[in-house]
Design a protein around this motif. Structure first.
Motif, PDB file in Angstrom:
ATOM      1  N   GLY A 101     -15.487   4.263  16.018  1.00 23.26           N
ATOM      2  CA  GLY A 101     -14.612   3.878  14.901  1.00 23.26           C
ATOM      3  C   GLY A 101     -15.071   4.471  13.585  1.00 23.26           C
ATOM      4  O   GLY A 101     -14.261   4.983  12.797  1.00 23.26           O
ATOM      5  N   VAL A 102     -16.399   4.413  13.324  1.00 29.12           N
ATOM      6  CA  VAL A 102     -16.929   4.993  12.081  1.00 29.12           C
ATOM      7  C   VAL A 102     -16.697   6.504  12.072  1.00 29.12           C
ATOM      8  O   VAL A 102     -16.323   7.086  11.046  1.00 29.12           O
ATOM      9  N   GLY A 103     -16.927   7.155  13.232  1.00 24.04           N
ATOM     10  CA  GLY A 103     -16.689   8.593  13.320  1.00 24.04           C
ATOM     11  C   GLY A 103     -15.231   8.947  13.056  1.00 24.04           C
ATOM     12  O   GLY A 103     -14.931   9.936  12.370  1.00 24.04           O
ATOM     13  N   TRP A 104     -14.321   8.138  13.605  1.00 20.38           N
ATOM     14  CA  TRP A 104     -12.888   8.362  13.379  1.00 20.38           C
ATOM     15  C   TRP A 104     -12.550   8.261  11.902  1.00 20.38           C
ATOM     16  O   TRP A 104     -11.792   9.073  11.366  1.00 20.38           O
ATOM     17  N   ILE A 105     -13.126   7.265  11.228  1.00 20.64           N
ATOM     18  CA  ILE A 105     -12.852   7.092   9.797  1.00 20.64           C
ATOM     19  C   ILE A 105     -13.400   8.265   8.992  1.00 20.64           C
ATOM     20  O   ILE A 105     -12.743   8.790   8.080  1.00 20.64           O
ATOM     21  N   VAL A 106     -14.626   8.708   9.333  1.00 16.73           N
ATOM     22  CA  VAL A 106     -15.229   9.829   8.614  1.00 16.73           C
ATOM     23  C   VAL A 106     -14.393  11.098   8.782  1.00 16.73           C
ATOM     24  O   VAL A 106     -14.179  11.867   7.826  1.00 16.73           O
ATOM     25  N   LEU A 107     -13.909  11.345   9.999  1.00 13.58           N
ATOM     26  CA  LEU A 107     -13.142  12.567  10.263  1.00 13.58           C
ATOM     27  C   LEU A 107     -11.733  12.530   9.679  1.00 13.58           C
ATOM     28  O   LEU A 107     -11.151  13.584   9.376  1.00 13.58           O
ATOM     29  N   ASN A 108     -11.159  11.327   9.526  1.00 15.60           N
ATOM     30  CA  ASN A 108      -9.747  11.251   9.151  1.00 15.60           C
ATOM     31  C   ASN A 108      -9.507  10.457   7.873  1.00 15.60           C
ATOM     32  O   ASN A 108      -8.392  10.008   7.616  1.00 15.60           O
ATOM     33  N   TRP A 109     -10.555  10.281   7.032  1.00 14.64           N
ATOM     34  CA  TRP A 109     -10.395   9.387   5.885  1.00 14.64           C
ATOM     35  C   TRP A 109      -9.382   9.909   4.872  1.00 14.64           C
ATOM     36  O   TRP A 109      -8.847   9.148   4.062  1.00 14.64           O
ATOM     37  N   ARG A 110      -9.079  11.216   4.902  1.00 14.11           N
ATOM     38  CA  ARG A 110      -8.096  11.765   3.963  1.00 14.11           C
ATOM     39  C   ARG A 110      -6.665  11.710   4.496  1.00 14.11           C
ATOM     40  O   ARG A 110      -5.716  12.009   3.771  1.00 14.11           O
ATOM     41  N   ARG A 111      -6.504  11.328   5.771  1.00 12.89           N
ATOM     42  CA  ARG A 111      -5.168  11.321   6.393  1.00 12.89           C
ATOM     43  C   ARG A 111      -4.748   9.871   6.610  1.00 12.89           C
ATOM     44  O   ARG A 111      -5.410   9.105   7.313  1.00 12.89           O
ATOM     45  N   ALA A 112      -3.633   9.505   6.005  1.00 11.41           N
ATOM     46  CA  ALA A 112      -3.203   8.094   5.998  1.00 11.41           C
ATOM     47  C   ALA A 112      -2.801   7.619   7.398  1.00 11.41           C
ATOM     48  O   ALA A 112      -3.204   6.521   7.835  1.00 11.41           O
ATOM     49  N   TRP A 113      -1.980   8.410   8.100  1.00 10.49           N
ATOM     50  CA  TRP A 113      -1.443   7.945   9.385  1.00 10.49           C
ATOM     51  C   TRP A 113      -2.535   7.680  10.429  1.00 10.49           C
ATOM     52  O   TRP A 113      -2.546   6.610  11.054  1.00 10.49           O
ATOM     53  N   PRO A 114      -3.497   8.600  10.664  1.00 10.01           N
ATOM     54  CA  PRO A 114      -4.579   8.288  11.613  1.00 10.01           C
ATOM     55  C   PRO A 114      -5.397   7.064  11.202  1.00 10.01           C
ATOM     56  O   PRO A 114      -5.852   6.292  12.057  1.00 10.01           O
ATOM     57  N   MET A 115      -5.570   6.853   9.889  1.00  6.18           N
ATOM     58  CA  MET A 115      -6.317   5.681   9.441  1.00  6.18           C
ATOM     59  C   MET A 115      -5.557   4.391   9.744  1.00  6.18           C
ATOM     60  O   MET A 115      -6.130   3.402  10.204  1.00  6.18           O
ATOM     61  N   VAL A 116      -4.250   4.411   9.495  1.00  2.29           N
ATOM     62  CA  VAL A 116      -3.424   3.222   9.732  1.00  2.29           C
ATOM     63  C   VAL A 116      -3.408   2.855  11.207  1.00  2.29           C
ATOM     64  O   VAL A 116      -3.448   1.674  11.584  1.00  2.29           O
ATOM     65  N   VAL A 117      -3.365   3.853  12.075  1.00  2.00           N
ATOM     66  CA  VAL A 117      -3.325   3.605  13.517  1.00  2.00           C
ATOM     67  C   VAL A 117      -4.730   3.360  14.078  1.00  2.00           C
ATOM     68  O   VAL A 117      -4.939   2.461  14.910  1.00  2.00           O
ATOM     69  N   GLY A 118      -5.709   4.132  13.635  1.00  2.00           N
ATOM     70  CA  GLY A 118      -7.036   4.103  14.243  1.00  2.00           C
ATOM     71  C   GLY A 118      -7.838   2.853  13.952  1.00  2.00           C
ATOM     72  O   GLY A 118      -8.452   2.268  14.859  1.00  2.00           O
ATOM     73  N   ILE A 119      -7.842   2.397  12.690  1.00  2.00           N
ATOM     74  CA  ILE A 119      -8.666   1.231  12.333  1.00  2.00           C
ATOM     75  C   ILE A 119      -8.240  -0.023  13.107  1.00  2.00           C
ATOM     76  O   ILE A 119      -9.080  -0.698  13.718  1.00  2.00           O
ATOM     77  N   PRO A 120      -6.925  -0.393  13.120  1.00  2.00           N
ATOM     78  CA  PRO A 120      -6.529  -1.563  13.929  1.00  2.00           C
ATOM     79  C   PRO A 120      -6.840  -1.389  15.416  1.00  2.00           C
ATOM     80  O   PRO A 120      -7.220  -2.352  16.097  1.00  2.00           O
ATOM     81  N   PHE A 121      -6.692  -0.151  15.918  1.00  2.00           N
ATOM     82  CA  PHE A 121      -6.971   0.083  17.337  1.00  2.00           C
ATOM     83  C   PHE A 121      -8.439  -0.220  17.668  1.00  2.00           C
ATOM     84  O   PHE A 121      -8.738  -0.907  18.641  1.00  2.00           O
ATOM     85  N   PHE A 122      -9.359   0.293  16.845  1.00  2.00           N
ATOM     86  CA  PHE A 122     -10.779   0.054  17.110  1.00  2.00           C
ATOM     87  C   PHE A 122     -11.155  -1.417  16.908  1.00  2.00           C
ATOM     88  O   PHE A 122     -11.995  -1.951  17.631  1.00  2.00           O
ATOM     89  N   LEU A 123     -10.529  -2.082  15.938  1.00  2.00           N
ATOM     90  CA  LEU A 123     -10.794  -3.511  15.746  1.00  2.00           C
ATOM     91  C   LEU A 123     -10.334  -4.320  16.960  1.00  2.00           C
ATOM     92  O   LEU A 123     -11.041  -5.234  17.420  1.00  2.00           O
TER      93      LEU A 123
END
Length: 307
Positions: free
Chosen positions: A28-50
């Motif tokens: 999850g942290v890696g996903w955030i680091v790689l995609n922190w500038r892109r809104a859509w992956p952040m919106v989908v990825g953070i809830p998924f990992f939680l």
């Protein structure tokens, strides 16, 4: 051996769950680091990992609880097997003795008394197991009878003293003069009270010295409390003792008999009647108080009849 395997299983599941949660956090942290500038992956990825982490935690908790439940089931089966096998073996031994040897009438009567006591113990075990399955299926609206708790508790005390060969002074009964009626199933309430008294006897290895109090709490509740001077209960176990099949581990050193259903039945019956059951103890070796709380039948405090 089986206990060791169960403990190993609990350690394994907890360790596996912790490792998987750690991996999910790293991803999850890696996903955030790689995609922190892109809104859509952040919106989908953070809830998924939680959700993934929450699922792993809940799954680990479920697996550990299943292992513990299986431990309680095994303990229950062992206890029931012992409770059934011991009186059957005893009865068979005395019957074989009666068949093979010539005994005096006095010895015969003594054997008959022992076999009768064993058969009553056997019947009590079977009834308790059947009651545990039955009590959870009965609807509350089927409970309609008017029950005098003073008379019922007095009867249960006399039955307990007779069953366990107790002296009259072993149980002191205190009750007020107020109306102590409830609406309920007399057989179930008798089972609950006898189980509480039986527990006090069972866990008082140095002899029973109990105080039974029946009183009003406010105007709406009738409270039965049974206080003994027995081995007590550690604070950590006070809530667990009302669970099905649960027995306090260290009590086994006293070689006490039981199925782990007595207090489960007490609380189930109390809640079916709109009440509850609780336990209090200052700690091991300091006695126990079991409280049974039931709603008072207010219609019994009825308007005086007019001519």
């Amino acid at each position: 051996m089986r206990i060791t395997r169960r403990r190993s299983a609990k350690v394994f599941f907890i360790t596996l769950g912790a490792c998987l949660v750690g991996v999910a956090l790293i991803l999850g942290v890696g996903w955030i680091v790689l995609n922190w500038r892109r809104a859509w992956p952040m919106v989908v990825g953070i809830p998924f990992f939680l959700l993934l982490i929450a699922g792993l935690v809940l799954n680990t908790i479920f697996l550990v609880r299943e292992v513990r439940r299986n431990e309680r089931h095994d303990s229950f089966l062992n206890a029931v097997t012992h409770e059934l096998k011991t009186p059957i073996t005893s009865i068979r031994l005395y019957l074989e003795t009666l068949q093979r040897r010539t005994l005096s009438e006095e010895q015969r009567q003594q054997f008959y008394d022992i076999m009768l006591a064993d058969s009553e113990r056997l019947l009590a075990t079977v009834e308790q197991v059947l009651k545990a399955g039955e009590v959870g299926q009965r609807a509350r609206n089927q409970i309609q009878a008017e029950v005098d708790m003073h008379a019922l508790v007095q009867e249960c005390i006399e039955t307990t003293q007779l069953r366990h060969h107790l002296a009259p002074e072993s149980i002191r009964f205190e009750s007020g003069d107020a109306s102590l009626l409830v609406r309920g199933n007399p057989d179930d309430l008798r089972t609950a009270v006898e189980n509480i008294l039986g527990n006090a006897v069972k866990y008082s290895p140095n002899g029973l010295h109990a105080v039974v109090r029946l009183a009003l709490e406010g105007d709406a509740w009738i409270v039965l409390s049974v206080s003994d001077e027995g081995i007590g209960i550690a604070t950590a176990h006070l809530k667990r003792i009302f669970k099905r099949f649960y027995r306090v581990p260290h009590r086994n050193v006293l070689k006490t008999k039981g199925t782990g259903l007595g207090l489960f039945l007490v609380r189930s019956i109390a809640r079916q009647h709109g009440g509850d059951a609780t336990a209090q103890s200052a700690g091991e070796g300091k006695g126990t108080t079991i409280r049974l709380q039931l709603p008072r039948l207010l219609e019994a405090v009825r308007r005086p009849q007019t001519n």
